[in-house]
Design a protein around this motif. Structure first.
Motif, PDB file in Angstrom:
ATOM      1  N   ILE A 138       0.964  -1.409  -0.043  1.00  0.00           N
ATOM      2  CA  ILE A 138       0.106  -0.015  -0.169  1.00  0.00           C
ATOM      3  C   ILE A 138       0.756   1.078  -0.213  1.00  0.00           C
ATOM      4  CG2 ILE A 138      -1.592   1.368   1.284  1.00  0.00           C
ATOM      5  CD1 ILE A 138      -2.919  -1.328   2.422  1.00  0.00           C
ATOM      6  N   SER A 139       1.818   1.164   0.782  1.00  0.00           N
ATOM      7  CA  SER A 139       2.850   2.546   0.781  1.00  0.00           C
ATOM      8  C   SER A 139       3.455   2.616  -0.465  1.00  0.00           C
ATOM      9  CB  SER A 139       4.043   2.176   1.794  1.00  0.00           C
ATOM     10  OG  SER A 139       5.014   2.898   1.982  1.00  0.00           O
ATOM     11  N   THR A 140       4.016   1.504  -1.059  1.00  0.00           N
ATOM     12  CA  THR A 140       4.486   1.745  -2.419  1.00  0.00           C
ATOM     13  C   THR A 140       3.637   2.143  -3.662  1.00  0.00           C
ATOM     14  OG1 THR A 140       6.200   0.000  -1.924  1.00  0.00           O
ATOM     15  CG2 THR A 140       5.902   0.676  -4.315  1.00  0.00           C
ATOM     16  N   SER A 141       2.333   1.676  -3.483  1.00  0.00           N
ATOM     17  CA  SER A 141       1.362   2.080  -4.393  1.00  0.00           C
ATOM     18  C   SER A 141       1.132   3.547  -4.297  1.00  0.00           C
ATOM     19  CB  SER A 141       0.014   1.146  -4.303  1.00  0.00           C
ATOM     20  OG  SER A 141       0.579  -0.241  -4.775  1.00  0.00           O
ATOM     21  N   ILE A 142       0.806   3.843  -2.980  1.00  0.00           N
ATOM     22  CA  ILE A 142       0.244   5.366  -2.924  1.00  0.00           C
ATOM     23  C   ILE A 142       1.406   6.413  -3.273  1.00  0.00           C
ATOM     24  CG2 ILE A 142      -0.160   7.001  -1.112  1.00  0.00           C
ATOM     25  CD1 ILE A 142      -1.885   4.854   0.278  1.00  0.00           C
ATOM     26  N   ARG A 143       2.449   5.995  -2.948  1.00  0.00           N
ATOM     27  CA  ARG A 143       3.713   6.886  -3.177  1.00  0.00           C
ATOM     28  C   ARG A 143       3.657   6.948  -4.765  1.00  0.00           C
ATOM     29  NH1 ARG A 143       6.155  10.886  -3.160  1.00  0.00           N
ATOM     30  NH2 ARG A 143       8.197  11.308  -1.885  1.00  0.00           N
ATOM     31  N   ALA A 144       3.605   5.959  -5.380  1.00  0.00           N
ATOM     32  CA  ALA A 144       3.730   5.741  -7.026  1.00  0.00           C
ATOM     33  C   ALA A 144       2.741   6.798  -7.533  1.00  0.00           C
ATOM     34  CB  ALA A 144       3.841   4.262  -7.429  1.00  0.00           C
ATOM     35  N   VAL A 145       1.332   6.578  -7.061  1.00  0.00           N
ATOM     36  CA  VAL A 145       0.217   7.184  -7.585  1.00  0.00           C
ATOM     37  C   VAL A 145       0.460   8.823  -7.350  1.00  0.00           C
ATOM     38  CG1 VAL A 145      -2.136   7.779  -7.151  1.00  0.00           C
ATOM     39  CG2 VAL A 145      -1.436   5.274  -7.352  1.00  0.00           C
ATOM     40  N   GLN A 146       0.981   9.077  -6.072  1.00  0.00           N
ATOM     41  CA  GLN A 146       1.427  10.431  -5.737  1.00  0.00           C
ATOM     42  C   GLN A 146       2.221  11.129  -6.837  1.00  0.00           C
ATOM     43  OE1 GLN A 146       2.499  10.237  -1.783  1.00  0.00           O
ATOM     44  NE2 GLN A 146       0.379  10.911  -0.870  1.00  0.00           N
ATOM     45  N   LYS A 147       3.279  10.343  -7.260  1.00  0.00           N
ATOM     46  CA  LYS A 147       4.330  10.749  -8.320  1.00  0.00           C
ATOM     47  C   LYS A 147       3.831  10.909  -9.344  1.00  0.00           C
ATOM     48  CE  LYS A 147       8.975   9.880 -10.054  1.00  0.00           C
ATOM     49  NZ  LYS A 147       8.635   9.971 -11.333  1.00  0.00           N
ATOM     50  N   TRP A 148       2.824   9.916  -9.767  1.00  0.00           N
ATOM     51  CA  TRP A 148       2.046  10.078 -11.051  1.00  0.00           C
ATOM     52  C   TRP A 148       1.402  11.127 -11.350  1.00  0.00           C
ATOM     53  CZ3 TRP A 148      -3.042   9.811 -12.381  1.00  0.00           C
ATOM     54  CH2 TRP A 148      -3.232   9.758 -13.666  1.00  0.00           C
ATOM     55  N   GLN A 149       0.779  11.461 -10.212  1.00  0.00           N
ATOM     56  CA  GLN A 149      -0.058  12.530 -10.210  1.00  0.00           C
ATOM     57  C   GLN A 149       0.509  14.070 -10.236  1.00  0.00           C
ATOM     58  OE1 GLN A 149      -2.646  11.991  -6.446  1.00  0.00           O
ATOM     59  NE2 GLN A 149      -4.201  10.958  -7.724  1.00  0.00           N
ATOM     60  N   LYS A 150       1.724  14.032  -9.661  1.00  0.00           N
ATOM     61  CA  LYS A 150       2.577  14.961  -9.568  1.00  0.00           C
ATOM     62  C   LYS A 150       3.210  15.423 -10.877  1.00  0.00           C
ATOM     63  CE  LYS A 150       6.516  17.339  -6.978  1.00  0.00           C
ATOM     64  NZ  LYS A 150       7.433  17.288  -5.953  1.00  0.00           N
ATOM     65  N   ASP A 151       3.735  14.424 -11.697  1.00  0.00           N
ATOM     66  CA  ASP A 151       4.343  14.566 -12.814  1.00  0.00           C
ATOM     67  C   ASP A 151       3.103  14.835 -13.928  1.00  0.00           C
ATOM     68  OD1 ASP A 151       6.545  11.668 -12.749  1.00  0.00           O
ATOM     69  OD2 ASP A 151       6.692  13.626 -11.790  1.00  0.00           O
ATOM     70  N   ALA A 152       1.858  14.486 -13.625  1.00  0.00           N
ATOM     71  CA  ALA A 152       0.813  14.880 -14.645  1.00  0.00           C
ATOM     72  C   ALA A 152       0.443  16.066 -14.340  1.00  0.00           C
ATOM     73  CB  ALA A 152      -0.431  13.914 -14.351  1.00  0.00           C
ATOM     74  N   GLN A 153       0.785  16.628 -13.144  1.00  0.00           N
ATOM     75  CA  GLN A 153       0.303  18.131 -13.103  1.00  0.00           C
ATOM     76  C   GLN A 153       1.315  19.090 -13.479  1.00  0.00           C
ATOM     77  OE1 GLN A 153       0.052  19.072  -8.698  1.00  0.00           O
ATOM     78  NE2 GLN A 153      -0.651  21.035  -8.976  1.00  0.00           N
ATOM     79  N   LEU A 154       2.645  18.555 -13.129  1.00  0.00           N
ATOM     80  CA  LEU A 154       3.679  19.371 -14.017  1.00  0.00           C
ATOM     81  C   LEU A 154       3.667  19.324 -15.353  1.00  0.00           C
ATOM     82  CD1 LEU A 154       6.366  20.876 -13.386  1.00  0.00           C
ATOM     83  CD2 LEU A 154       7.499  18.686 -13.664  1.00  0.00           C
ATOM     84  N   ARG A 155       3.349  18.313 -16.141  1.00  0.00           N
ATOM     85  CA  ARG A 155       2.935  18.476 -17.441  1.00  0.00           C
ATOM     86  C   ARG A 155       2.069  19.172 -17.890  1.00  0.00           C
ATOM     87  NH1 ARG A 155       4.088  12.732 -16.939  1.00  0.00           N
ATOM     88  NH2 ARG A 155       2.025  12.276 -17.050  1.00  0.00           N
ATOM     89  N   GLN A 156       0.905  19.014 -17.177  1.00  0.00           N
ATOM     90  CA  GLN A 156      -0.137  19.883 -17.456  1.00  0.00           C
ATOM     91  C   GLN A 156       0.049  21.481 -17.200  1.00  0.00           C
ATOM     92  OE1 GLN A 156      -3.634  19.167 -15.116  1.00  0.00           O
ATOM     93  NE2 GLN A 156      -5.115  20.638 -16.213  1.00  0.00           N
ATOM     94  N   GLU A 157       0.706  21.946 -16.259  1.00  0.00           N
ATOM     95  CA  GLU A 157       1.333  23.123 -15.860  1.00  0.00           C
ATOM     96  C   GLU A 157       2.199  23.668 -17.021  1.00  0.00           C
ATOM     97  OE1 GLU A 157       3.294  23.501 -12.055  1.00  0.00           O
ATOM     98  OE2 GLU A 157       3.347  25.680 -12.267  1.00  0.00           O
ATOM     99  N   LEU A 158       3.023  22.656 -17.479  1.00  0.00           N
ATOM    100  CA  LEU A 158       4.011  23.215 -18.303  1.00  0.00           C
ATOM    101  C   LEU A 158       3.222  23.412 -19.724  1.00  0.00           C
ATOM    102  CD1 LEU A 158       6.779  23.590 -19.713  1.00  0.00           C
ATOM    103  CD2 LEU A 158       6.846  20.918 -19.954  1.00  0.00           C
ATOM    104  N   GLU A 159       2.175  22.507 -20.270  1.00  0.00           N
ATOM    105  CA  GLU A 159       1.359  22.931 -21.276  1.00  0.00           C
ATOM    106  C   GLU A 159       0.777  24.232 -21.174  1.00  0.00           C
ATOM    107  OE1 GLU A 159       1.453  21.485 -24.308  1.00  0.00           O
ATOM    108  OE2 GLU A 159       3.020  19.905 -23.346  1.00  0.00           O
ATOM    109  N   GLN A 160       0.001  24.463 -19.976  1.00  0.00           N
ATOM    110  CA  GLN A 160      -0.641  25.714 -19.630  1.00  0.00           C
ATOM    111  C   GLN A 160       0.455  27.048 -19.921  1.00  0.00           C
ATOM    112  OE1 GLN A 160      -2.326  25.199 -15.966  1.00  0.00           O
ATOM    113  NE2 GLN A 160      -4.054  24.262 -17.020  1.00  0.00           N
TER     114      GLN A 160
END
Length: 356
Positions: A138-160
């Motif tokens: 659970i710890s690994t999965s949550i941390r991986a999902v958080q990183k994925w969300q952060k990277d997705a937000q960063l990509r979206q921020e870059l596109e914006q």
């Protein structure tokens, strides 16, 4: 304000709820608790392992996953996970022996003092093994999902950022004052030196072509970016007096690598805007170097008390937005150092950019 504060605390509330559920399963959802009156040492063991599981969860989430798994050190990460599971199972056995749980549990189930059954071989606490593996998973999965969300937000921020600022950046960086002043200088130059006027007009045309066409993609070649900076400096010199000493050093030969377009110009613009005086001698230095995959740029200009030197000012989108652009395009791959006034009475900017 209340809803914002609640939203900020949602992750912590989720953590607390999760630990409450795990604690309930450890302390209450035990078939044994409904059959006999268990000794208090049983609960001591559960408390100890609950604390160990909490610590192991955050050790994995905050240290092992980001520093090992996300850094492609997968073998070491898997080894530590397996080792931690083995340690937890081993500790389970040792704590049981330390608390004398086997004997106490036998007495709880056989108050009449029946014979003890001796089990051969090594007994593995499967409940502790599965619980530890579940917590780590659970710890690994949550941390991986958080990183994925952060990277997705960063990509979206870059596109914006590209949509909202690139057009204004590319079109306004060469501001109208520079354009019209350069045309006026070229017009005056035609009366003095026609060949030099044609060369200046060619440089201006090449710059505008670079702005309108070469910068439409996300990257350009470093050689073109440096040529653009050099053309800009030479055209700016048309309106300067002999009181201004301009020096430009560039790598030779240039090892072409992709670079974000119009990334270097704001630092040079800032130097010409603030480092030129009609009354006093001044100096502008721009140096660009390449070594080991790193682009090193140094810009220095004379400081005048009547000038305001700040990274938040400048033409185009400004140097503050340039710093923001660096954060978006080259996170953790650049260092930008600004010295307001060095011993030589110069305003100095040093950019070190790692280009893959």
């Amino acid at each position: 304000m209340t809803s914002f504060s609640l939203r900020q605390h949602v992750p912590w509330l989720i953590h607390i709820l999760g630990w409450i559920l795990l604690g309930f399963s450890l302390f209450m959802f035990q078939p044994l608790t409904w059959q006999v009156d268990l000794p208090y040492q049983f609960w001591e063991k559960q408390i100890i392992f609950f604390g160990l599981l909490v610590g192991l969860y955050y050790l994995n989430a905050q240290v092992w996953v980001p520093k090992l798994l996300f850094q492609n050190r997968i073998s070491l990460f898997v080894g530590l996970v397996l080792l931690s599971i083995a340690v937890m199972v081993f500790l389970s056995k040792q704590i049981e022996m330390w608390l004398n749980l086997p004997e106490l549990m036998h007495r709880a189930f056989h108050p009449e003092g029946g014979p003890r059954v001796q089990r051969k071989g090594v007994r593995i606490d499967m409940f502790m093994l599965m619980t530890t593996a579940l917590v780590l998973g659970i710890s690994t999965s949550i941390r991986a999902v958080q990183k994925w969300q952060k990277d997705a937000q960063l990509r979206q921020e870059l596109e914006q950022a590209k949509v909202s600022t690139e057009l204004s950046f590319l079109k306004a960086q060469i501001n109208p004052h520079f354009f019209f002043n350069t045309l006026n200088n070229i017009y005056a130059l035609t009366l003095i030196d026609a060949d030099m006027a044609r060369e200046a007009l060619h440089k201006l045309s090449r710059m505008m072509r670079y702005v309108l066409y070469e910068t439409q993609n996300g990257t350009t070649l470093l050689s073109k970016e440096i040529d653009f900076v050099e053309d800009y400096m030479q055209l700016m010199q048309l309106r300067l007096t002999e009181k201004v000493n301009v020096q430009f050093d560039k790598p030779s030969p240039i090892r072409d690598v992709p670079v974000a377009p119009m990334l270097l110009l704001p630092f040079v613009e800032n130097a010409f805007k603030h480092g030129v005086s009609a009354l006093h001698s001044s100096r502008i230095y721009v140096g660009i170097k390449q070594y080991n995959g790193t682009l090193d740029m140094e810009v220095r200009n004379t400081v005048f008390t009547e000038k305001t030197l700040s990274l938040d000012q400048g033409s185009g989108i400004g140097l503050a937005n340039t710093r923001r652009r660096l954060d978006l395009l080259y996170p953790d791959n650049y260092t930008l150092t600004v010295t307001e006034k060095n011993p030589d009475n110069e305003y100095a900017v040093h950019l070190s950019l790692h280009l893959s």
